[in-house]
Design an enzyme around this catalytic site. Sequence first.
Site, mmCIF file in Angstrom:
data_model
loop_
_atom_site.group_PDB
_atom_site.id
_atom_site.type_symbol
_atom_site.label_atom_id
_atom_site.label_comp_id
_atom_site.label_asym_id
_atom_site.label_seq_id
_atom_site.Cartn_x
_atom_site.Cartn_y
_atom_site.Cartn_z
ATOM 1 N N ARG A 1 31.509 46.413 40.208
ATOM 2 C CA ARG A 1 32.683 46.412 38.895
ATOM 3 C C ARG A 1 33.027 46.800 37.818
ATOM 4 N NH1 ARG A 1 34.926 44.030 42.548
ATOM 5 N NH2 ARG A 1 34.720 41.788 43.120
ATOM 6 N N GLU B 1 41.824 47.562 35.272
ATOM 7 C CA GLU B 1 42.455 48.119 36.297
ATOM 8 C C GLU B 1 43.820 47.579 36.399
ATOM 9 O OE1 GLU B 1 40.609 47.084 39.767
ATOM 10 O OE2 GLU B 1 37.882 48.171 39.081
ATOM 11 N N HIS C 1 39.890 51.268 43.464
ATOM 12 C CA HIS C 1 38.955 50.328 43.878
ATOM 13 C C HIS C 1 39.816 50.419 45.216
ATOM 14 C CE1 HIS C 1 37.903 46.122 42.345
ATOM 15 N NE2 HIS C 1 37.842 46.118 43.202
#
Length: 324
Positions: free
Chosen positions: A242, A271, A289
């Site tokens: 994370r 993000e 990601h």
Amino acid sequence: MSDTKPRILRSVRLLNAAEKRIETDFIAPPPPTTPLDTAAILKLAHEFQPVAILVTHHSPLKGADVAALPESVKLIATVSVGLDHLDVPALLARGIAVSNTPDVLTDCNADLAMMLIIAACRRAAEYYTLMKKGWGHTLGMDEMLGHRVTGKTLGIIGVGRIGQAVARRARGFEMNVLYHNRRRLDPTHEQGATYYESLEDMLPKCNILSLHLPAAPSGGPIITARTLALLPRGSVLVNAARGALVDETALIDALRSGHLFSAGLDVYQNEPNPDPRILALPNVFMTPHAGSATVETRTAMCMLALDNVTALVAGKPLPTPVTA
């Protein structure tokens, strides 16, 4: 299951196998061409009155969003392991079940973490940039040297399913594995890894540090200027967990100063628009990601989410319930 097919929504188009299953086993609107945000999914839920909604991080459900769900909704099935986008206590308090998709993405996330480790150590981003520019000159014996991965000491913070899978892969590179966790693993699961109750004691011994834990709901980052300073100069940081785990300003300073040799990152605080200062650093290998981004894993995630819907409607225990 009743003769009437269950009505469901999904906030994103799922993989082909899952979409075919929806056509056969469920009643649902056409798949969205672009991910639906929270407002759009709530509007559609009131119009369609589904028993379950399949969501991803594109459509977080928190606070007032949970209160706004129609009474028809009995399950929120997130097509992810992470729950950062859901107010789970509020959903459960409303009597709405929650499910996620653990296990099926463990291997692909661990594979990506190993890719980040190798790429960061071996300067993959810089080599790729050089080649895209045409190369043009042979490298000297001491030019653009990376670091060998084999035999290095890998520190892992968080040894759940993915952390343990990374440790197994690291052993294939003859790495010495250390780990810090809320509690020590059963010795049968350690497989030679060394437990450190104190993170501060482990960090000075790590050539490479890899993060595999959830972000604390109310806590700050675990990787700060203080913890980075405890790593040996020239070490490598990898984060496939994370973005909130890392103080990115401290990370940038450590990379610019050379205290960190490099970093491998799959996640970021902002993000999908990472800090431009990170993007500009030559010694960072980055992915968007994408830990679970394989056909096999994403298909399995979609199918598991649908399995939870099927179990709910049949009055059976959910395969992967979230209970707290």
